[in-house]
Design a protein around this motif. Structure first.
Motif, PDB file in Angstrom:
ATOM      1  N   VAL A   1       0.853  -1.185   0.000  1.00  0.00           N
ATOM      2  CA  VAL A   1       0.000   0.000   0.000  1.00  0.00           C
ATOM      3  C   VAL A   1       0.890   1.236   0.000  1.00  0.00           C
ATOM      4  CG1 VAL A   1      -1.778   1.289   1.229  1.00  0.00           C
ATOM      5  CG2 VAL A   1      -1.814  -1.218   1.259  1.00  0.00           C
ATOM      6  N   LEU A   2       0.563   2.210  -0.847  1.00  0.00           N
ATOM      7  CA  LEU A   2       1.289   3.480  -0.902  1.00  0.00           C
ATOM      8  C   LEU A   2       0.289   4.627  -0.830  1.00  0.00           C
ATOM      9  CD1 LEU A   2       3.680   2.781  -3.939  1.00  0.00           C
ATOM     10  CD2 LEU A   2       4.314   2.706  -1.524  1.00  0.00           C
ATOM     11  N   TYR A   3       0.742   5.750  -0.292  1.00  0.00           N
ATOM     12  CA  TYR A   3       0.022   7.003  -0.443  1.00  0.00           C
ATOM     13  C   TYR A   3       0.854   7.892  -1.339  1.00  0.00           C
ATOM     14  CZ  TYR A   3      -1.835  11.656   0.431  1.00  0.00           C
ATOM     15  OH  TYR A   3      -2.359  12.923   0.260  1.00  0.00           O
TER      16      TYR A   3
ATOM     17  N   ASP B   1     -10.195   9.943  -1.516  1.00  0.00           N
ATOM     18  CA  ASP B   1     -10.908   9.116  -0.550  1.00  0.00           C
ATOM     19  C   ASP B   1     -10.605   7.643  -0.810  1.00  0.00           C
ATOM     20  OD1 ASP B   1     -12.606   7.811   1.149  1.00  0.00           O
ATOM     21  OD2 ASP B   1     -14.455   8.600   0.284  1.00  0.00           O
ATOM     22  N   PRO B   2      -9.828   6.975   0.045  1.00  0.00           N
ATOM     23  CA  PRO B   2      -9.464   5.579  -0.226  1.00  0.00           C
ATOM     24  C   PRO B   2     -10.613   4.604  -0.042  1.00  0.00           C
ATOM     25  CG  PRO B   2      -8.651   6.222   1.922  1.00  0.00           C
ATOM     26  CD  PRO B   2      -9.224   7.468   1.296  1.00  0.00           C
TER      27      PRO B   2
ATOM     28  N   PHE C   1      -4.343   6.947  -3.301  1.00  0.00           N
ATOM     29  CA  PHE C   1      -3.866   5.735  -2.656  1.00  0.00           C
ATOM     30  C   PHE C   1      -3.649   4.648  -3.702  1.00  0.00           C
ATOM     31  CE2 PHE C   1      -5.467   7.963   0.986  1.00  0.00           C
ATOM     32  CZ  PHE C   1      -4.646   7.558   2.027  1.00  0.00           C
ATOM     33  N   PHE C   2      -2.679   3.779  -3.427  1.00  0.00           N
ATOM     34  CA  PHE C   2      -2.211   2.742  -4.341  1.00  0.00           C
ATOM     35  C   PHE C   2      -2.209   1.432  -3.558  1.00  0.00           C
ATOM     36  CE2 PHE C   2       1.272   0.055  -5.614  1.00  0.00           C
ATOM     37  CZ  PHE C   2       1.569   0.278  -6.941  1.00  0.00           C
ATOM     38  N   VAL C   3      -2.877   0.386  -4.094  1.00  0.00           N
ATOM     39  CA  VAL C   3      -2.922  -0.926  -3.446  1.00  0.00           C
ATOM     40  C   VAL C   3      -2.587  -1.973  -4.497  1.00  0.00           C
ATOM     41  CG1 VAL C   3      -4.287  -2.567  -2.114  1.00  0.00           C
ATOM     42  CG2 VAL C   3      -4.727  -0.115  -1.875  1.00  0.00           C
ATOM     43  N   SER C   4      -1.681  -2.911  -4.157  1.00  0.00           N
ATOM     44  CA  SER C   4      -1.268  -3.907  -5.142  1.00  0.00           C
ATOM     45  C   SER C   4      -1.097  -5.269  -4.476  1.00  0.00           C
ATOM     46  CB  SER C   4       0.060  -3.487  -5.787  1.00  0.00           C
ATOM     47  OG  SER C   4       0.534  -4.501  -6.650  1.00  0.00           O
ATOM     48  N   GLN C   5      -1.230  -6.323  -5.294  1.00  0.00           N
ATOM     49  CA  GLN C   5      -0.789  -7.657  -4.929  1.00  0.00           C
ATOM     50  C   GLN C   5      -0.360  -8.360  -6.211  1.00  0.00           C
ATOM     51  OE1 GLN C   5      -3.578 -10.574  -3.510  1.00  0.00           O
ATOM     52  NE2 GLN C   5      -4.931 -10.403  -5.260  1.00  0.00           N
TER      53      GLN C   5
END
Length: 974
Positions: A163-165, A193-194, A172-176
């Motif tokens: 997770v990054l901001y 707004d995440p 916001f950045f979310v990865s897998q």
């Protein structure tokens, strides 16, 4: 031409060109695929949690590879890490601001959790394997837990989330990763707004991208991955992801000149921008450690690569040749793969802490006059897998390239390992570092430390602070989180850290905490160091010099100071100068102090007394100063011999310490075994003040008979002024029945089934696998099936149950003898029965051995070492259906063994049922009774303290029984 063929051609072309030029172009230019626009994350269904008792069946996410022992045994350092900071910092800071649990095993449903998180202006977004949760900045849950596969659209809950901001875009950045498609899945929030909508992208790669680590950078999202072919470093078109474009570009690079231990997780780290300032045209940076313990590396150093991107003409993008920066020698590899590194209390199961990698994240901050880049990684500080955290601050500016500004190894000398560090710098240049801590006496917990800009270089000066103490241990796998994650708040001063701990046995929980070093107070000063005097030959008129720090935002002058010696106020003076915010000043007290008593330890405390100080916890600093004796030497350790199997004529090595001020040489040193005639030799070298030197006697000690030996060593310095510290004693045991073997070719046991135990295993370290955490019930007089498979042809196996619980496998306890396993990978079944008159009801040890039938070894001996084969131990519970009620209660009651002090253990049997008198017995591996007694009863069951101070380190068996039922538990004494 498909993507994989294009990759192979580009890789071949770039390899040829690299030889002739400083920079070379990208190895892959491709595009990602827009997957979907999600519904608001806050509207996604909440995933159902599983019961806590079901967590033993969680998915275990294996690491692809890990570091083995160093291949170059002459690699530096040879005598421990010279940068080790053995003392704790003394500066107190504000209390933790937020401290709450993030997710746990009932939600994530996979082990390890790999916790990650990032903080924005109003939210903290948190992810673990395999869910995401969103909190406000007070710890209130706003969304989730939601499975990452549902959220990111692949349906595949694969793992390794990041997770990054993105502070430059307020997104916001979310990865897998996606194991099914060898791809990376990335979601970027459409707004700030995440909890709202995300644009989701997939980036297929040419090989599985294990261990992906990302960073925010002005010209792209950078990432590295632990791949086994193709590229390892990528840049993704950040602006396109933020805008929701359909075809964002991705550019892949190889790292020229890199050396990688082939058995290590390959984890170069991209620089991650903190703050919003950065130099114009700043290139992307990648860093990786190079350990001289690896083949092909001649000295310990960091390699740094620069990447310049051109998104308009991607083929113009380049990566540089590496800059090599020598470091102080370190050892970044630990125990062999699959064995774990860090010990835990009350169990032989160790947990991983990942050696040979740079920890996530490598945070960068620009200060105008210079840029700082913070690197952390785990290091072995003593050659015995005790871990500390090596941290390095790199700096560059407009005129100078990267160089080391400061480096240190944080490892206070309290016997605990510190690992899985993550660090960042705030806007004032202060460093905050979160990490895990664990040892054989301390369950894995989470703590933090830090330092203030201007403090002595290479030191963490902030007092170590507990975020959360571990409660339980993990016995079902060695896997522990592959990373923790510390990020910086958009306020540029608050650190947010997440990591894992065990809230109960085999039940992980992630914790989120925030803290700051700069309190934001206008008026806040304190003494943060005492620089003089140092320990030595001291006088009755010593000058005390201190460093005063202005922690606040207003300049300060006319600061009252107090100096105490051993708690007594000796001096009150005033610093009349001016100290600007976040600066320090040195002050020497005009009045001296008397420290002239030989051999005494003096405690000096200096403290500020600013009348309007808004935070007084950091006012004082304490330092112990020793007035050394002139002549004082002694033995402080006996490193060898150590307990083990097959001891004979053993070398005796002692550690001599010079406690005094004068150098010493030509004095006698001796050792004796069991009080017999001592062996006396002369130490002819020179040992300087406060130095430690190992001395090896030329005459060996005969320890060939099985049993225990008391070895005492001492110095005999004629002029010694303190003989109380001359001698040191250890107990060494010549053990049997901990057999070794070579199973690296597949010999031994790869599959074992009995009752509810169904265990598929790889080669155990040294051919011995301790699986006593696995248990199954077996009934009297019933036919019991055992299924075994091996990884090599022509094997045989035998099996025992230790009916009498004395840790010795007797002839009458041999139940299966030399049964053939003809073919590799094929299950073979054998049967046996347990006669009712041969064993107490309850738990017992089961041993199975398998080996190559073509060798001269027989598997029907429980203790001999094999040439090729393997030994595994399990636990079984013998039951009688006619006694099911009481027996079920007895069998289901946990035996918990917990260290309460050095070699003293509390044994508890927590039950509300009255089982009458329960006795305990402790056996060694020879079957000899060490101690025994009756357990005490109380409202919460049975308990007793067992003092094993006089036994050797090693493996022991604790047996509890009430003449009808019995249970056993292994105990590792350190």
């Amino acid at each position: 031409m498909n993507f994989k063929k294009l990759l192979l051609l580009l890789t071949f072309f770039s390899t040829c060109v690299l030889i002739a030029q400083e920079k070379h172009g990208p190895d892959v230019i491709a595009t990602g695929t827009f997957v979907k626009k999600t519904i608001p994350l806050r509207d996604m269904p909440i995933r159902q949690t599983i019961e806590k008792e079901e967590t033993s069946a969680l998915k275990i996410i294996q690491n692809r590879l890990r570091a083995n022992r160093k291949t170059n045994e002459n690699a530096l350092p040879l005598d421990g890490d010279v940068l080790t900071q053995k003392k704790f910092g003394g500066i107190q800071t504000k209390a933790l601001e937020q401290n709450f649990d993030g997710a746990d095993a009932s939600e994530g449903q996979a082990t390890p959790p790999d916790p990650t998180g990032a903080v924005g202006p109003n939210h903290y977004v948190h992810a673990v394997n395999l869910v995401v949760k969103i909190f406000d900045k007070s710890g209130n849950l706003l969304a989730g837990p939601t499975f990452l596969g549902d959220f990111l659209g692949s349906g595949n809950n694969s793992g390794d989330p990041i997770v990054l901001y993105d502070q430059l875009a307020d997104r916001f950045f979310v990865s897998q990763f996606d194991t099914g498609n060898d791809s990376l899945i990335i979601g970027v929030s459409e707004t700030s707004d995440p909890t709202g909508v995300y644009n989701v992208y997939e980036f297929p790669l040419d090989a599985f991208p294990d261990y992906p680590h990302y960073s925010v950078w002005p010209d792209g999202y950078y990432l590295t991955a632990n791949k086994f072919s193709g590229n390892t470093t990528y840049a993704i078109e950040r602006d396109a992801l933020i805008a929701g474009d359909p075809d964002p570009k991705i550019i892949g690079f190889n790292l020229p000149g890199v050396t990688n231990n082939p058995n290590t997780v390959f984890s170069p780290e991209p620089a991650n921008l903190t703050g919003t300032s950065f130099p114009a045209d700043v290139p992307g940076y990648i860093v990786y450690l190079q350990d001289d313990g690896w083949s092909g590396v001649s000295f310990d150093h960091l390699k740094i690569w620069e990447i310049e991107l051109d998104w308009n003409n991607t083929s113009n993008s380049t990566i540089s040749a590496p800059l090599e920066i020598p470091t102080t020698p370190f050892e970044a590899t630990f125990a062999p793969f699959g064995t774990g590194d860090v010990e835990q209390p009350g169990t032989s199961q160790k947990i991983d802490m990942i050696g040979g990698v740079i920890s996530y994240a490598a945070n960068y901050r620009s200060y105008g006059s210079h840029n700082s880049w913070l690197i952390t990684f785990n290091v072995d500080i003593d050659g015995n897998d005790t871990s500390g955290i090596r941290w390095i601050e790199l700096r560059n500016d407009a005129s100078n390239g990267w160089s080391i500004f400061q480096e240190g190894t944080y490892a206070p000398a309290d016997g605990h390992s510190r690992f899985m560090g993550s660090a960042a710098m705030d806007a004032a240049g202060n460093i905050g570092m979160g990490f895990n801590i664990a040892s054989n006496t301390l369950p894995a917990g989470i703590r933090y430390t830090g330092r203030f800009n201007g403090d002595p270089l290479g030191e963490m000066t902030v007092a170590e602070t507990t975020i959360v103490d571990g409660i339980g241990v993990q016995t079902n796998t060695n896997r522990f989180g592959d990373y923790s994650h510390l990020t910086i708040d958009p306020d540029n001063f608050t650190f947010w850290h997440t990591a894992e701990y065990f809230a109960s046995n085999n039940f992980w929980t992630s914790r989120v905490a925030s803290f700051s070093l700069s309190g934001g107070f206008a008026n806040d000063v304190g003494v943060n160091n005492i620089t003089a005097p140092e320990s030595g030959i001291l006088t009755n008129a010593e000058t005390v010099e201190v460093v005063i720090r202005n922690f606040g935002t207003d300049p300060q002058s006319n600061i009252p100071l107090e100096l105490r010696v051993n708690g007594t106020l000796e001096v009150s003076e005033t610093f009349t100068g001016t100290i600007n915010p976040n600066e320090t000043a040195t002050y020497s007290f005009s009045q001296t102090v008397d420290l002239s008593n030989e051999g005494e330890t003096y405690t000096l405390e200096a403290k500020t007394g600013l009348s309007n100080d808004e935070f007084t916890d950091n006012d004082g600093f304490t330092k112990d100063v020793i007035h050394y004796l002139g002549d004082d030497v002694g033995i402080t350790a006996i490193p060898s011999p150590v307990s083990g199997e097959g001891l004979g004529n053993e070398t005796v090595t002692v550690t001599i310490t010079n406690f005094g001020d004068n150098p010493q040489s030509n004095f006698d040193v001796q050792y004796s075994v069991d009080g017999n005639t001592p062996v006396i030799e002369q130490f002819t070298g020179t040992i300087n003040s406060q130095e430690e030197i190992d001395y090896t006697f030329s005459e060996t000690a005969d320890l060939s008979v099985l049993g225990t030996y008391e070895i005492e060593a001492q110095t005999n310095l004629a002029t010694d002024q303190n003989t109380d510290n001359d001698a040191f004693q250890v107990t060494v045991e010549n053990l049997q029945c901990l057999p070794t073997a070579n199973c690296s070719l597949g010999d031994g046991i790869q599959h074992f089934v009995i009752g509810t135990i169904d265990n598929s295993t790889s080669c155990s370290p040294n051919g011995y696998g301790d699986y006593t955490n696995l248990n199954t019930e077996l009934e009297f007089n019933s036919t019991i099936e055992v299924t075994v498979a091996s990884g090599y042809n022509n094997q045989i196996f035998s099996l025992w149950i230790d009916y009498n619980d004395n840790s010795v496998f007797d002839t009458n306890e041999l139940l299966i003898e030399d049964v053939a396993i003809p073919n590799s990978g094929t299950d073979v079944t054998a049967t046996f029965q347990i006669p009712q008159d041969q064993a107490l009801l309850g738990t017992h040890l089961l041993r199975i051995r398998a080996g190559w039938a073509n060798s001269e070894d027989t598997t029907a001996d429980p203790c001999i070492d094999f040439t090729y084969g393997e030994t595994e131990d399990y636990t079984v519970t013998i039951i009688d259906p006619t006694l099911s009620v009481g027996q079920q209660e007895f069998n289901n009651t946990d035996v918990v063994i917990y260290p309460v002090s050095d070699k003293t253990y509390e044994v508890t049997f927590n039950t509300s049922t009255d089982f009458g008198t329960i006795d305990y017995t402790v056996f060694n591996t020879l079957g000899q009774q060490i101690t025994a007694g009756e357990m005490e009863t109380g409202s919460d069951g049975y308990k007793t303290n067992v003092n094993l101070a006089n036994v050797a380190t090693g493996m022991y068996l604790v047996k509890l029984n009430n003449k009808t039922f019995s249970t056993v538990k292994r105990l590792i004494v350190k």
